[in-house]
Each structure stands twice: as C-alpha cells, then as structure tokens.
Design a protein around this motif. Structure first.
Motif, short mmCIF file in Angstrom:
data_model
loop_
_atom_site.label_atom_id
_atom_site.label_comp_id
_atom_site.label_asym_id
_atom_site.label_seq_id
_atom_site.Cartn_x
_atom_site.Cartn_y
_atom_site.Cartn_z
N GLY A 146 15.10 -0.69 2.78
CA GLY A 146 15.39 0.71 3.09
C GLY A 146 14.18 1.63 3.09
N LEU A 147 13.12 1.23 2.39
CA LEU A 147 11.92 2.09 2.36
C LEU A 147 10.72 1.36 2.96
CD1 LEU A 147 12.26 3.56 -1.26
CD2 LEU A 147 12.64 4.79 0.88
N SER A 148 11.00 0.30 3.71
CA SER A 148 9.89 -0.53 4.19
C SER A 148 9.25 0.05 5.45
CB SER A 148 10.40 -1.94 4.48
OG SER A 148 11.39 -1.88 5.48
N TYR A 149 8.03 -0.36 5.69
CA TYR A 149 7.30 0.08 6.87
C TYR A 149 6.20 -0.93 7.18
CZ TYR A 149 4.06 1.89 3.33
OH TYR A 149 3.20 2.01 2.26
N VAL A 150 5.61 -0.78 8.36
CA VAL A 150 4.55 -1.68 8.77
C VAL A 150 3.21 -1.01 8.51
CG1 VAL A 150 3.52 -2.90 10.73
CG2 VAL A 150 6.00 -2.83 10.48
N SER A 151 2.30 -1.73 7.85
CA SER A 151 0.97 -1.19 7.58
C SER A 151 -0.03 -2.32 7.43
CB SER A 151 0.98 -0.35 6.30
OG SER A 151 -0.34 -0.04 5.90
N VAL A 152 -1.24 -2.11 7.92
CA VAL A 152 -2.29 -3.12 7.75
C VAL A 152 -3.19 -2.78 6.55
CG1 VAL A 152 -2.33 -3.71 10.21
CG2 VAL A 152 -3.88 -1.94 9.34
N LEU A 153 -2.96 -1.63 5.93
CA LEU A 153 -3.88 -1.16 4.90
C LEU A 153 -3.72 -1.91 3.57
CD1 LEU A 153 -3.63 2.73 5.37
CD2 LEU A 153 -5.33 1.13 6.33
N PRO A 154 -4.84 -2.46 3.04
CA PRO A 154 -4.79 -3.12 1.74
C PRO A 154 -4.23 -2.20 0.65
CG PRO A 154 -6.90 -3.54 2.79
CD PRO A 154 -6.16 -2.55 3.66
N GLU A 155 -4.54 -0.94 0.73
CA GLU A 155 -4.07 0.04 -0.26
C GLU A 155 -2.53 0.06 -0.34
OE1 GLU A 155 -5.95 3.02 -1.70
OE2 GLU A 155 -4.10 3.76 -2.63
N ASP A 156 -1.88 0.09 0.82
CA ASP A 156 -0.40 0.12 0.86
C ASP A 156 0.19 -1.13 0.23
OD1 ASP A 156 -0.39 2.61 2.10
OD2 ASP A 156 -0.29 1.77 4.13
N LYS A 157 -0.42 -2.27 0.53
CA LYS A 157 0.08 -3.53 -0.01
C LYS A 157 -0.18 -3.60 -1.52
CE LYS A 157 -0.64 -5.66 4.48
NZ LYS A 157 -1.41 -6.60 5.30
N ALA A 158 -1.34 -3.06 -1.93
CA ALA A 158 -1.66 -3.05 -3.36
C ALA A 158 -0.66 -2.19 -4.12
CB ALA A 158 -3.08 -2.52 -3.57
N VAL A 159 -0.29 -1.06 -3.55
CA VAL A 159 0.69 -0.19 -4.22
C VAL A 159 2.05 -0.91 -4.31
CG1 VAL A 159 2.00 1.99 -4.02
CG2 VAL A 159 -0.47 1.99 -3.65
N ASP A 160 2.38 -1.65 -3.26
CA ASP A 160 3.61 -2.45 -3.26
C ASP A 160 3.64 -3.38 -4.48
OD1 ASP A 160 5.86 -2.44 -1.59
OD2 ASP A 160 5.21 -4.17 -0.41
N LEU A 161 2.52 -4.09 -4.71
CA LEU A 161 2.43 -5.01 -5.84
C LEU A 161 2.46 -4.25 -7.17
CD1 LEU A 161 -0.39 -7.44 -4.57
CD2 LEU A 161 2.09 -7.85 -4.56
N TYR A 162 1.82 -3.11 -7.18
CA TYR A 162 1.77 -2.30 -8.41
C TYR A 162 3.16 -1.83 -8.81
CZ TYR A 162 0.30 1.34 -11.70
OH TYR A 162 0.13 2.10 -12.82
N VAL A 163 3.95 -1.43 -7.83
CA VAL A 163 5.32 -0.99 -8.09
C VAL A 163 6.11 -2.14 -8.74
CG1 VAL A 163 7.50 -0.34 -6.96
CG2 VAL A 163 5.37 0.81 -6.32
N LEU A 164 5.91 -3.35 -8.23
CA LEU A 164 6.60 -4.50 -8.81
C LEU A 164 6.11 -4.78 -10.23
CD1 LEU A 164 8.69 -6.76 -8.41
CD2 LEU A 164 6.84 -8.21 -7.58
N GLU A 165 4.79 -4.66 -10.41
CA GLU A 165 4.23 -4.89 -11.74
C GLU A 165 4.82 -3.92 -12.76
OE1 GLU A 165 -0.05 -6.07 -13.37
OE2 GLU A 165 -0.09 -4.13 -12.35
N ARG A 166 4.94 -2.66 -12.34
CA ARG A 166 5.53 -1.65 -13.24
C ARG A 166 7.00 -1.94 -13.50
NH1 ARG A 166 2.29 2.75 -14.82
NH2 ARG A 166 4.16 3.11 -16.03
N ALA A 167 7.68 -2.42 -12.48
CA ALA A 167 9.10 -2.76 -12.65
C ALA A 167 9.24 -3.87 -13.69
CB ALA A 167 9.70 -3.19 -11.32
N PHE A 168 8.36 -4.88 -13.60
CA PHE A 168 8.39 -5.96 -14.59
C PHE A 168 8.09 -5.41 -15.98
CE2 PHE A 168 8.44 -9.22 -11.29
CZ PHE A 168 9.11 -10.26 -11.93
#
Ligand SMILES: Nc1ncnc2c1ncn2[C@@H]1O[C@H](COP(=O)(O)OP(=O)(O)O)[C@@H](O)[C@H]1O
Ligand SMILES: [Mg+2]
Length: 222
Positions: free
Chosen positions: A154-176
């Motif tokens: 529902g909140l997904s999007y297409v991006s080539v930026l490493p920053e966006d992907k890093a934030v994606d992982l960070y969100v998961l890390e915080r969730a854990f």
C-alpha cells in the motif's frame, strides 16, 4: 462492484475483507478496499486513490515476476479502489515470533527464516521496488510449504536510490527491535542474506549505517 465479505482489518487507509467464496478458490480471497479521504476534494481524491491502487497492484506484480512470493492479484477494480488477491493461508512473522518469545524463539529455525526474509527483500530491491512499510506483520509464512510472503504494498513505490532502500531496511530493523526482543542476531543474518542475494547492496548497506546514525542522533535530541 461492492465488496461483500468479512472485515478482517480496518486500517488507516484501507479495509481488508475475506471473501470465503470468491472465484471458487478453497481458501477464498482477500479484497483490499481503499476508502475516500473526506478532507480532500472528491475529484482529486478519486484521482489520487486510483493512482495508489494501481501503484500497489503494479508493485505486487513486479515483485512476483522477480520470483518473490507475493499474493496473486486476481482483479483490480479501480472505480471501487479495490484489489482482489489471493488469500495467504498462514501466519504473520509477527505472530510467529511473539508466540515463541517466551522460550527465546527456541522452536524457530532462525537461520532458515533469516534466509527467506533476506533473499526475498534482495529480490524486491533488485527490482527497484521499495516497500514503504516493512514490518513483521507485513511478512507472512505459508502454512503448506513455509514460503515467505511479502504483503501490503500500500505504500510501495519504484526507486533506484540506495537511500530509499536503506530506509526500507531501517524501518524493518526498527520494527524488529521495538516488537521482538533479542532478535539482533536474526536481523543481522537477514542482512547477510540480503547482501548475498543482491549484488548492488553495498551502497545500500553503507547508507543504512548513515540512516541509523541519523536515527540515533534524532532520538538523543528528542
Ligand atoms: N493476501 C492476504 N492473505 C492473507 N491475509 C492477508 C492478506 N492481505 C492482508 N492480510 C491480513 O490483513 C492484515 C492487513 O492487511 P494489509 O494489506 O497489511 O493492510 P494495512 O495497510 O491495513 O496494514 C494483514 O496484516 C494480514 O493479517
Ligand atoms: Mg499491513
């Protein structure tokens, strides 16, 4: 077409229904209906909601093509802002981890779980899909074969930026770290498999360090 089924979740953006008898599938199907935001002008709202629904369905398809396990999309009803998709028979990773927390996850094959999550996210990011809401409730495990399914684009999007992907992982890390105590090793293993499965991951993992540092500074100030 109006959705008729059992409401299983009323979220901030959408309602999720279970339709037990849709398309003769034995497990029924899931319908996810976005509802109007009343503070927006109706025409603008319709346009933005339609765009979001299309984007969610498109990201789901893109992931599926990459070999990830995601719910099959059956039908996208744009006027009704509803996506009809496969109902995954299984449990969320959140539920699974919470169930075993008291015994320190002793009954979970953590190496296998980490590999499944890490490789799945690697495939997703290799397609330049950023999930936008990676939590353990948006990861499911199929009952029949133990496959890891990523849901809720529902909140997904297409991006080539490493920053966006890093934030994606960070969100998961915080969730854990906020929901599942003592899973630091598990998350570290997830990142190992992510790195192994995704050739361009170095820049992203370097960014992840920056994002963590920023997060820490912010929490020291706040
Ligand atoms: N395809 C699906 N199969 C089985 N359960 C699902 C499916 N999609 C959603 N759910 C259940 O509904 C919950 C909410 O759906 P989700 O797509 O995550 O919406 P939200 O944006 O409200 O979080 C999920 O956490 C999961 O328990
Ligand atoms: Mg969700």
């Amino acid at each position: 077409m109006r959705v008729q089924g059992q409401l299983i979740k009323q979220g901030a953006e959408a309602r999720v229904f279970h339709l037990p008898t849709f398309l003769t599938t034995p497990q029924g199907c899931i319908a996810k209906e976005r509802f109007p935001k009343t503070y927006r002008h109706p025409d603008l709202d319709r346009q933005l909601t339609a765009r979001r629904v299309i984007q969610e369905a498109r990201c789901l398809q893109k992931c599926r093509k990459s070999g990830m396990d995601t719910p099959t999309v059956y039908l996208v009803d744009i006027p009704a802002s509803t996506i009809y998709m496969e109902r995954i028979v299984g449990v969320t990773v959140k539920h699974r981890l919470l169930r075993s927390q008291a015994i320190n996850y002793a009954d979970i094959d953590q190496a296998a779980l980490a590999e499944k999550i890490g490789t799945s996210l690697a495939k997703m990011h290799a397609q330049d899909v950023v999930h936008g809401d990676l939590t353990t409730s948006n990861l499911m495990i199929r009952d029949d074969n133990g496959s890891l399914v990523v849901i809720d684009f529902g909140l997904s999007y297409v991006s080539v930026l490493p920053e966006d992907k890093a934030v994606d992982l960070y969100v998961l890390e915080r969730a854990f770290s906020s929901t599942h105590p003592n899973t630091e090793d598990l998350f570290a293993r997830i990142l190992e498999h992510y790195a192994k499965g995704y050739k361009q991951s170095r820049a992203i993992l370097a960014k992840l360090d920056e994002v963590r540092l920023r997060g820490r500074k912010r929490s020291m100030v706040g």
